[in-house]
Write a protein that holds these residues in place. Structure first.
Motif, short mmCIF file in Angstrom:
data_model
loop_
_atom_site.label_atom_id
_atom_site.label_comp_id
_atom_site.label_asym_id
_atom_site.label_seq_id
_atom_site.Cartn_x
_atom_site.Cartn_y
_atom_site.Cartn_z
N GLU A 35 0.83 -1.20 0.00
CA GLU A 35 0.00 0.00 0.00
C GLU A 35 0.87 1.25 0.00
OE1 GLU A 35 -4.01 1.41 2.24
OE2 GLU A 35 -2.29 1.00 3.54
N TYR A 36 0.45 2.23 -0.80
CA TYR A 36 1.12 3.52 -0.86
C TYR A 36 0.09 4.63 -0.67
CZ TYR A 36 5.16 1.04 -2.70
OH TYR A 36 6.21 0.18 -2.85
N VAL A 37 0.49 5.67 0.04
CA VAL A 37 -0.37 6.83 0.29
C VAL A 37 0.42 8.08 -0.08
CG1 VAL A 37 -1.68 8.12 2.01
CG2 VAL A 37 -1.54 5.63 2.17
N THR A 38 -0.23 9.00 -0.78
CA THR A 38 0.43 10.24 -1.16
C THR A 38 -0.54 11.41 -1.06
OG1 THR A 38 1.58 11.40 -2.96
CG2 THR A 38 -0.10 9.81 -3.60
N PRO A 39 -0.07 12.59 -0.70
CA PRO A 39 -0.95 13.77 -0.69
C PRO A 39 -1.34 14.24 -2.09
CG PRO A 39 1.01 14.11 0.68
CD PRO A 39 1.25 12.88 -0.13
N LEU A 40 -0.71 13.71 -3.13
CA LEU A 40 -1.03 14.14 -4.49
C LEU A 40 -2.44 13.71 -4.86
CD1 LEU A 40 2.32 13.30 -6.30
CD2 LEU A 40 1.65 15.42 -5.18
N LEU A 41 -3.14 14.57 -5.59
CA LEU A 41 -4.56 14.37 -5.88
C LEU A 41 -4.78 13.82 -7.28
CD1 LEU A 41 -6.09 17.69 -4.46
CD2 LEU A 41 -5.76 15.51 -3.28
N GLY A 42 -5.77 12.96 -7.42
CA GLY A 42 -6.27 12.57 -8.73
C GLY A 42 -5.57 11.38 -9.35
N LEU A 43 -6.27 10.78 -10.32
CA LEU A 43 -5.78 9.57 -10.98
C LEU A 43 -4.52 9.85 -11.80
CD1 LEU A 43 -6.74 6.66 -10.95
CD2 LEU A 43 -7.97 7.10 -13.08
N GLY A 44 -4.40 11.05 -12.34
CA GLY A 44 -3.19 11.38 -13.08
C GLY A 44 -1.95 11.28 -12.22
N ASN A 45 -2.06 11.69 -10.98
CA ASN A 45 -0.91 11.59 -10.08
C ASN A 45 -0.67 10.17 -9.61
OD1 ASN A 45 0.41 14.14 -9.78
ND2 ASN A 45 -1.43 14.92 -8.78
N GLU A 64 9.99 0.34 1.41
CA GLU A 64 9.86 1.25 2.55
C GLU A 64 10.30 2.67 2.23
OE1 GLU A 64 11.11 -1.79 2.67
OE2 GLU A 64 9.54 -2.79 3.84
N PRO A 65 11.49 2.89 1.67
CA PRO A 65 11.85 4.28 1.34
C PRO A 65 10.97 4.87 0.24
CG PRO A 65 13.53 2.75 0.55
CD PRO A 65 12.64 1.96 1.44
N MET A 66 10.51 4.06 -0.69
CA MET A 66 9.62 4.58 -1.72
C MET A 66 8.31 5.06 -1.10
SD MET A 66 10.19 2.09 -5.02
CE MET A 66 9.56 0.59 -4.27
N ALA A 67 7.78 4.28 -0.17
CA ALA A 67 6.54 4.67 0.50
C ALA A 67 6.73 5.95 1.31
CB ALA A 67 6.05 3.54 1.40
N ALA A 68 7.89 6.06 1.96
CA ALA A 68 8.16 7.26 2.76
C ALA A 68 8.22 8.51 1.89
CB ALA A 68 9.47 7.08 3.53
N VAL A 69 8.83 8.40 0.72
CA VAL A 69 8.94 9.55 -0.18
C VAL A 69 7.57 9.95 -0.70
CG1 VAL A 69 9.80 10.31 -2.41
CG2 VAL A 69 11.34 9.16 -0.83
N LEU A 70 6.78 8.99 -1.16
CA LEU A 70 5.46 9.31 -1.70
C LEU A 70 4.58 9.96 -0.66
CD1 LEU A 70 4.44 6.37 -4.07
CD2 LEU A 70 5.59 8.50 -4.61
N ALA A 71 4.72 9.53 0.58
CA ALA A 71 3.89 10.07 1.66
C ALA A 71 4.21 11.53 1.96
CB ALA A 71 4.06 9.23 2.92
N GLN A 72 5.41 11.99 1.55
CA GLN A 72 5.83 13.35 1.87
C GLN A 72 5.75 14.30 0.68
OE1 GLN A 72 9.78 13.00 3.51
NE2 GLN A 72 9.14 11.50 5.04
N LEU A 73 5.36 13.81 -0.47
CA LEU A 73 5.34 14.66 -1.65
C LEU A 73 4.31 15.78 -1.52
CD1 LEU A 73 5.58 12.14 -4.62
CD2 LEU A 73 7.36 13.66 -3.76
N ALA A 74 4.64 16.92 -2.08
CA ALA A 74 3.70 18.04 -2.15
C ALA A 74 3.47 18.37 -3.62
CB ALA A 74 4.25 19.26 -1.42
N PRO A 75 2.28 18.79 -3.99
CA PRO A 75 2.02 19.10 -5.39
C PRO A 75 2.79 20.33 -5.85
CG PRO A 75 0.17 19.79 -4.04
CD PRO A 75 1.09 19.00 -3.15
N GLU A 76 3.18 20.31 -7.12
CA GLU A 76 3.77 21.49 -7.73
C GLU A 76 2.68 22.55 -7.90
OE1 GLU A 76 6.94 22.07 -8.70
OE2 GLU A 76 7.60 20.14 -7.89
N ALA A 77 3.09 23.81 -7.83
CA ALA A 77 2.13 24.89 -8.02
C ALA A 77 1.49 24.77 -9.40
CB ALA A 77 2.84 26.23 -7.89
#
Length: 204
Positions: A35-45, A64-77
């Protein structure tokens, strides 16, 4: 394009992501049973994440490191960027627009349990298909939005409520808001719709 690669070709698709859940706060999915969780929105992301995960697995990274990175991503402006003002959710997706990305963004908005306001501008560089593509996206938007506001030379073909000046569009939008909507703002980069986002935020 198979001709562009001298070495092995590694393919990926959204079919590699299972159990996808899209919410107002991010995305959740499974990739290779993890399972992966990310703050990025939408199916495109989610598709972007699958691409990155596929490449990372190929070079030997552990989950584990991949999951940690995805969990911390923020969307580009300007790329499905969520901006909250009280209970209002504004989606700044002004960096670019084409028929596929329009439909992906509209599908995401349609899945939210809110009144849906769509502020849409032209999709550029469509050539002779421009009118037909704008008409098709307009019909798609009207099926998924409660209010469609448009601006731009080609966006008149969306058949929403059309404006020739950004100030009048923002006036109409502000007058209509209750404060509980999701507002999607999306257009091709050359229309500078980020200025509309700035003006909306200034006035709410």
């Amino acid at each position: 394009d198979d001709r562009s690669a001298a070495g092995p070709i590694i393919r990926f698709s959204l079919n590699d992501a299972t159990g996808v859940i899209l919410s107002e706060t991010g995305s959740r999915f499974y990739f290779r049973s993890r399972e992966y969780v990310t703050p990025l929105l939408g199916l495109g992301n989610v598709s972007n994440c699958v691409a990155a995960l596929t490449a990372a697995v190929r070079i030997g990274l552990a989950p584990e490191p991949m999951a940690a990175v995805l969990a911390q991503l923020a969307p580009e402006a300007g790329r499905m960027e969520p901006i909250r003002r009280g209970t209002l959710l504004l989606l700044n997706d002004t960096y670019n627009a084409n028929p596929a990305s329009m439909k992906t963004a509209l599908d995401y908005v349609a899945g939210l349990k809110r009144r849906r306001v769509l502020v849409l501008g032209d999709m550029k560089e469509l050539g002779s298909e421009s009118v037909a593509q704008h008409q098709a996206v307009g019909a798609y938007a009207r099926d998924r939005g409660d209010l469609v506001l448009t601006m731009g030379d080609e966006s008149v073909h969306y058949q929403g409520r059309h404006f020739s000046e950004p100030d009048r569009l923002v006036d109409a939008l502000i007058e209509d808001l209750t404060g509980h909507e999701v507002v999607l703002v999306k257009a091709s980069r050359s229309l500078r719709f980020e200025k509309i986002v700035t003006e909306i935020l200034r006035r709410i």
